[in-house]
Design an enzyme around this catalytic site. Structure first.
Site, mmCIF file in Angstrom:
data_model
loop_
_atom_site.group_PDB
_atom_site.id
_atom_site.type_symbol
_atom_site.label_atom_id
_atom_site.label_comp_id
_atom_site.label_asym_id
_atom_site.label_seq_id
_atom_site.Cartn_x
_atom_site.Cartn_y
_atom_site.Cartn_z
ATOM 1 N N LYS A 1 -22.762 -2.253 -24.667
ATOM 2 C CA LYS A 1 -21.433 -1.620 -24.761
ATOM 3 C C LYS A 1 -20.934 -1.196 -23.381
ATOM 4 C CE LYS A 1 -23.234 1.333 -27.629
ATOM 5 N NZ LYS A 1 -24.544 0.696 -27.894
ATOM 6 N N ASP B 1 -27.671 -0.294 -27.854
ATOM 7 C CA ASP B 1 -28.080 -1.062 -26.669
ATOM 8 C C ASP B 1 -27.620 -2.513 -26.703
ATOM 9 O OD1 ASP B 1 -29.396 1.253 -25.814
ATOM 10 O OD2 ASP B 1 -31.230 0.701 -26.887
ATOM 11 N N GLY C 1 -27.362 5.558 -23.555
ATOM 12 C CA GLY C 1 -27.629 5.119 -22.182
ATOM 13 C C GLY C 1 -26.867 3.828 -21.991
ATOM 14 N N HIS C 2 -25.771 3.879 -21.243
ATOM 15 C CA HIS C 2 -24.906 2.707 -21.080
ATOM 16 C C HIS C 2 -25.007 2.209 -19.636
ATOM 17 C CE1 HIS C 2 -22.266 4.136 -24.687
ATOM 18 N NE2 HIS C 2 -23.514 3.912 -25.013
ATOM 19 N N GLN D 1 -24.426 4.366 -29.579
ATOM 20 C CA GLN D 1 -25.367 3.930 -30.610
ATOM 21 C C GLN D 1 -24.838 2.641 -31.270
ATOM 22 O OE1 GLN D 1 -24.656 7.720 -30.764
ATOM 23 N NE2 GLN D 1 -26.111 7.521 -29.105
#
Ligand code: GDP
Ligand code: IMO
Ligand code: MG
Length: 429
Positions: free
Chosen positions: A16, A13, A40-41, A224
């Site tokens: 990225k 988080d 989750g991007h 990650q």
């Protein structure tokens, strides 16, 4: 010609998605090489927020996006994501979204096992995202996994699933006290997924290598972060894949000589979601202030992220493990308004100073961070677009980070939107 890998340097988080979306403008292909929909991007473009869990963040720049063989893919989530993007006017088809035939499939029992194991562990749980990631990689390693190439052949799929499901159901019922799963239900459901996704499935190693040969540029999007890496992270409080830059090669099917640069994404402070050690964690008012101002909630599970000061012990670890050629600092705007900031420069353990990140959790849990204090700034910096215009104390903070980790800053992010950025050096130029 440049082929760049982007990785998280902390516990995920770091931002990225935003940086990949921004840099994708200069790439032709964008590739995810590990993980699954535990990621989750977030991207914010023209005031609209997009969160992607599987599809590379290059999709908004209309680039060719590839899911590598190193990934574990939940087909239902992928289909949902394709439909969501299409309903928002983004073009997604077999020409711009390709899936490796060797990528592993997340099955219903993987998710069931992930949840049930966490339930059984009680307060010793890992705090996984519950997406079946660990159980799926486990089957890959024990050679019981199902890949896209098998999913696309209904007979092979049936035969494989039939032989696996008996054992999975026994484990689910007898050990985890969960409900067994029905073979025909899964086959019907997954045959539908296969029909829908088959036009996208191909040998992505060939696609990427051909593209590189013809002079096209590739961006590899890590998920990650370095300290969630299965080998180098805070094991067992990690994810189940190698998250470091070296795995861009294994997880996409390219040779190491093709990589020309590695950019580590560094949040201007540290966060962690889920359980596990976090030496620079703040359990006080300042931690709460950062959590609120930074809107630190997980993009996948919605859980509150734990917050702490910037930790250069873990950053130096990330520089070495990934061979970082540069960093991107994100969320610098969030630190505005704090009178002073602390930077962790080392850990104290039993009266000794540790410069390197220890492997043992019992050591790590007893490490006390050593801090250096620097003055903060009060100005709102989100609208600034040149490094010279940043408040002097913000510049001093950035300079000190560069000095402590001996790695140059390529990019500074001052807000979630694509344009809230200062590009110091473009890694593609
Ligand atoms: P990722 O998993 O590394 O892609 O990061 P996430 O998307 O899970 O979390 C980063 C969060 O910070 C998202 O909500 C982004 O929109 C947001 N973000 C990214 N860069 C910045 C920034 O520079 N400032 C602020 N305030 N928010 C940012
Ligand atoms: P992005 O790509 C932050 C964490 C989980 C848990 C551990 C294991 O958005 O940075 P898993 O479901 O992978 O078995 O969970 O890893 N985790 C993440 N934390 N960002 C992520 O991805 C994460 N993906 C997994 O919270 O602690
Ligand atoms: Mg995330």
């Amino acid at each position: 010609m440049a082929n760049i890998v982007i990785v998280g340097t902390q516990w995920g988080d770091e931002g990225k998605g935003k940086v990949v979306d921004l840099l994708a403008e200069f790439a032709d292909l964008v590739v995810r090489f590990q993980g699954g929909n535990n990621a989750g991007h977030t991207m914010v473009v023209e005031g609209k927020q997009f969160i992607s869990h599987l599809i590379p963040s290059g999709i908004l720049q209309n680039k060719i996006c590839l899911l590598g063989n190193g990934m574990v893919v939940d087909p239902a989530v992928l289909i949902e994501e394709i439909d969501y993007l299409k309903s928002n006017g983004i073009e997604v088809g077999p020409d711009n979204l390709k899936i490796s035939e060797r990528a592993h499939i997340i099955m219903p029992y993987h998710k069931e096992i992930d949840h049930a194991r966490e339930r059984l562990k009680g307060d010793k749980k890992i705090g996984t995202t519950g997406r079946g990631i660990g159980p799926s990689y486990e089957d890959k390693a024990t050679r019981r996994g199902i890949r896209f190439v098998e999913l696309l052949d209904p007979e092979v799929f049936r035969e494989k699933l039939n032989s696996i499901l008996e054992e999975k159901n026994f484990y689910l019922e007898e050990y985890l006290s969960s409900n067994p799963l029905d073979l025909e239900d899964i086959i019907n459901q997954y045959n539908e997924y296969a029909k829908r996704l088959s036009p996208h499935v191909t040998n992505i190693s060939v696609v990427i290598n051909n593209a590189i040969k013809s002079g096209r540029q590739v961006l590899f999007e890590g998920a990650q972060g370095t300290h969630l890496d299965i080998d180098h992270g805070t094991y067992p409080y990690v994810t189940s894949s190698n998250t470091i830059a070296g795995n861009a090669c294994g997880g996409a099917g390219i040779g190491p000589k093709e990589i020309t640069g590695v950019i580590g994404i560094v949040k201007a402070y540290t966060t962690r979601v889920g359980e596990g050690p976090f030496p620079a964690e703040l359990s006080d008012k300042t931690g709460n202030t950062i959590q609120k101002k930074g809107a630190e909630f997980g993009a996948t599970t919605g859980r509150k992220r734990r917050c702490g000061w910037l930790d250069t012990v873990i950053l130096r670890n990330a520089v070495r493990l990934n061979g970082l050629t540069g960093i991107a600092i994100t969320k610098l705007d969030v630190l505005g308004g704090l009178e002073s900031l602390k930077i962790c420069t080392g850990y104290e353990y039993k009266g000794k100073i540790l410069q390197d990140f220890p492997a043992g959790l019992n050591i790590l849990s007893k490490c006390k961070p050593i801090y250096e204090t620097v003055p903060g700034w009060s100005e709102n910096i989100s609208d600034i677009r040149a490094i010279e215009d940043l408040p002097q104390n913000a510049r001093n903070y950035l300079n000190r980070i560069e000095e402590l980790i001996e790695t140059p800053i390529h990019l500074i992010s001052l807000g979630p939107a694509r344009d809230e950025t200062i590009m110091v050096t473009n890694p593609f130029e």
